[in-house]
Design an enzyme around this catalytic site. Structure first.
Site, mmCIF file in Angstrom:
data_model
loop_
_atom_site.group_PDB
_atom_site.id
_atom_site.type_symbol
_atom_site.label_atom_id
_atom_site.label_comp_id
_atom_site.label_asym_id
_atom_site.label_seq_id
_atom_site.Cartn_x
_atom_site.Cartn_y
_atom_site.Cartn_z
ATOM 1 N N GLU A 130 1.063 -1.178 -0.148
ATOM 2 C CA GLU A 130 -0.033 -0.112 -0.074
ATOM 3 C C GLU A 130 1.101 1.259 -0.082
ATOM 4 O O GLU A 130 0.554 2.254 -0.636
ATOM 5 C CB GLU A 130 -1.016 -0.057 1.278
ATOM 6 C CG GLU A 130 -2.015 -1.130 1.145
ATOM 7 C CD GLU A 130 -2.895 -1.145 2.274
ATOM 8 O OE1 GLU A 130 -3.979 -0.921 2.296
ATOM 9 O OE2 GLU A 130 -2.297 -1.591 3.390
ATOM 10 N N GLU A 151 -4.738 -9.476 3.862
ATOM 11 C CA GLU A 151 -5.657 -8.810 4.620
ATOM 12 C C GLU A 151 -6.954 -9.671 5.015
ATOM 13 O O GLU A 151 -7.619 -9.977 6.063
ATOM 14 C CB GLU A 151 -6.250 -7.419 4.709
ATOM 15 C CG GLU A 151 -4.948 -6.413 4.873
ATOM 16 C CD GLU A 151 -3.940 -6.109 3.686
ATOM 17 O OE1 GLU A 151 -3.149 -5.371 3.796
ATOM 18 O OE2 GLU A 151 -4.281 -6.992 2.582
#
Length: 300
Positions: A130, A151
């Protein structure tokens, strides 16, 4: 004349950071993550990035920021479980939701006035991936770079901007394949997905990024920023609003750069009508940056 900067000339190189070092030369800041054992993305790294951004936002001598790692296998590992374990387990309504610190810091990286480049030569999973997505450009080394958004398997979602930025890079279907599949993928697959600009051989990535960063750093700082702002706005705005933003950023640039003087000089010399000039725009553009006076002086 294009500014040539000593390491001490930029404030960001004199700050003290726990998780990376900063070296500044000729308008390029090289940020090298070095936070053993695995460059985990914890509060210390986020604090360092926040401080770096605060400094860079006011430092127009730096035009390009290259992020790399000193670790032979890891770029930035992932978000630190030490703060993830303290997340709230209470579902709250949207009107009570605050942005996470991770989101705020990575958005600040994304909004820097400088061009930002991630040079990825190792693992970049979860928050590390990210972070890379928050940079303007990403280049990955074949046989070394590995990406993943894990995730969903942990019971959450990418929450450092991954769920928000991924589709902007890849389109909806591929974004969901990456996020819901939660597979490792390599540099070549990342290039096919669109999450990196290019996959490069390990011996080529350094020279390629160095040349690109050095080239961008010769250009006026305010035109670099204007280009960034207009391109980013185009992602979120309808075409009419995006064109208006483009015009707005144009005048932000012309008010601060030698653009008009350069156009006037070229016009007076009939530069555009010379066929040799048309054949050699690439080197001519670089030569222009060192012209000085109203031919293209830029010291910021």
């Amino acid at each position: 004349m294009t500014a040539v900067l000593a390491v001490s000339a930029s404030t960001c190189a004199t700050q003290s950071y726990k998780t990376f070092g900063v070296d500044v030369k000729s308008g390029v800041a090289t940020v090298t993550f070095d936070f053993p054992p695995v460059n985990v993305q914890g509060i210390p790294m986020l604090d360092d990035l926040d401080l770096l951004c605060e400094t860079l936002e006011g430092d127009r001598s730096v035009k390009v920021v290259v992020f790399q790692s000193a670790h032979p296998e890891i770029f930035v590992a992932h978000a630190d479980t030490n703060f993830l374990k303290d997340m709230s387990t209470e579902a709250v309504p949207k009107n009570r939701v605050d942005l996470l610190y991770l989101q705020k810091v990575l958005q600040r990286v994304s909004e820097l006035p400088q061009a930002t480049i991630a040079k990825i030569e190792g693992f970049a999973r979860g928050g590390g991936h990210e972070f890379a997505l928050a940079c303007d450009m990403r280049f990955a080394a074949r046989g070394k770079a590995v990406f993943m958004q894990m995730e969903v398997g942990m019971g959450i979602l990418p929450c450092g901007g991954g769920a928000s930025r991924m589709a902007r890079q890849t389109g909806l279907g591929r974004a969901l394949e990456i996020i819901l599949g939660a597979h490792d993928f390599d540099a070549d697959q990342a290039e096919r997905y669109g999450t990196v600009n290019r996959a490069l051989d390990p011996d080529a990535i350094g020279p390629f990024v160095d040349e690109l960063a050095a080239r961008i750093a010769t250009f006026p700082a305010d035109s670099i920023t204007a280009c960034k702002r207009a391109v980013y706005a185009s992602v979120d705005l309808d075409i009419d609003a995006a064109l208006r933003e483009e015009a707005f950023q144009l005048y932000q640039a012309t008010s601060k750069t030698p653009a008009i003087a350069r156009f006037a000089n070229a016009d007076a010399a009939n530069w555009q009508f010379d066929l040799d000039n048309q054949r050699n725009w690439d080197p001519a553009l670089l030569a222009l940056q060192g012209g000085g006076d109203d031919n293209g002086a830029d010291t910021a």
